[in-house]
Design an enzyme around this catalytic site. Structure first.
Site, short mmCIF file in Angstrom:
data_model
loop_
_atom_site.label_atom_id
_atom_site.label_comp_id
_atom_site.label_asym_id
_atom_site.label_seq_id
_atom_site.Cartn_x
_atom_site.Cartn_y
_atom_site.Cartn_z
N SER A 67 54.40 29.61 66.94
CA SER A 67 55.34 30.18 65.96
C SER A 67 54.90 29.89 64.53
O SER A 67 54.36 28.83 64.24
CB SER A 67 56.73 29.59 66.19
OG SER A 67 57.68 30.19 65.35
N GLY A 72 52.93 22.03 63.94
CA GLY A 72 51.62 22.13 64.58
C GLY A 72 50.89 23.41 64.20
O GLY A 72 49.67 23.41 63.96
N CYS A 73 51.62 24.50 64.12
CA CYS A 73 51.01 25.79 63.77
C CYS A 73 50.57 25.81 62.31
O CYS A 73 49.57 26.45 61.97
CB CYS A 73 51.99 26.92 64.08
SG CYS A 73 52.41 26.99 65.84
N THR A 74 51.29 25.10 61.46
CA THR A 74 50.89 24.98 60.06
C THR A 74 49.59 24.19 59.95
O THR A 74 48.67 24.59 59.22
CB THR A 74 52.02 24.31 59.24
OG1 THR A 74 53.17 25.15 59.29
CG2 THR A 74 51.61 24.09 57.80
N ALA A 77 46.71 26.53 61.30
CA ALA A 77 46.36 27.60 60.36
C ALA A 77 45.66 27.04 59.13
O ALA A 77 44.69 27.61 58.64
CB ALA A 77 47.62 28.36 59.95
#
Length: 196
Positions: A67, A72-74, A77
């Protein structure tokens, strides 16, 4: 009470025995394996550009993440963004991130992090399902899986790790380095003149 429980169990078992085959739960195995051609897809990125997998004629890192704007996704990316120039220059490759949120979410996420590569909106999870990315955390979260494809779209690496988002960049660059190393050297049409 025992008879009631036994009858219910018997009913439930017989009902599933006659259910059509397509109603069964899909396998949680990763579908795309090393050596297979990746499914083609066309998705819109944060800039409104439609990105089509088959039109990218160079190595491609395709990473699925749960998401936008989550911790974690930040991290993931940001790590890819910090490495994108090296990935492009050293390996001649491109990177795309894919998750289920819409284009507006992608725009906000990309703007927040200053992303310089495409993150793609897979709102109905069609591409995630085509790659058969397994769910994580006992099926509660979309998985975090990174695929490295060669310039023909053939998968050369699969890396699956929900928790260590940062490691996906390292694993992708290792696979890209191996891909570059195994590529045949470009031929020189004038080499025969100088070899005599």
């Amino acid at each position: 009470m025992y008879i009631k429980t036994a009858l219910f169990s018997l009913f439930a078992a017989s009902a599933t025995a006659f259910a059509p085959a397509n109603s069964q739960v899909k396998s949680t195995q990763l579908n795309l394996s090393v050596g297979e051609t990746a499914p083609d897809f066309s998705l819109t990125d944060q800039n409104g550009k439609v990105v089509t997998r088959s039109s990218i004629k160079k190595p491609l890192v395709v990473y699925f993440y749960p998401s936008d704007s989550t911790p974690g996704c930040t991290v993931q990316a940001t790590e890819f963004n910090e490495s994108i120039n090296d990935i492009r220059k050293t390996y001649g490759a491109e990177v795309v991130g894919i998750s289920g949120q819409g284009v507006e979410s992608k725009q906000a996420f990309a703007k927040e992090l200053g992303l310089t590569f495409s993150i793609l909106a897979d709102e109905n999870d069609e591409v995630r399902n085509a790659f058969a990315v397994k769910k994580a955390a006992f099926g509660f979260l979309p998985g975090r899986v990174t695929y490295v494809l060669d310039k023909t779209g053939t998968c050369v690496s699969v890396y699956d790790n929900l928790v260590d988002a940062k490691s996906h960049v390292e694993q992708a660059t290792v696979a890209l380095a191996e891909l570059k190393e195994s590529a045949p050297a470009p031929s020189n049409p004038f080499a025969s003149f100088f070899s005599k």
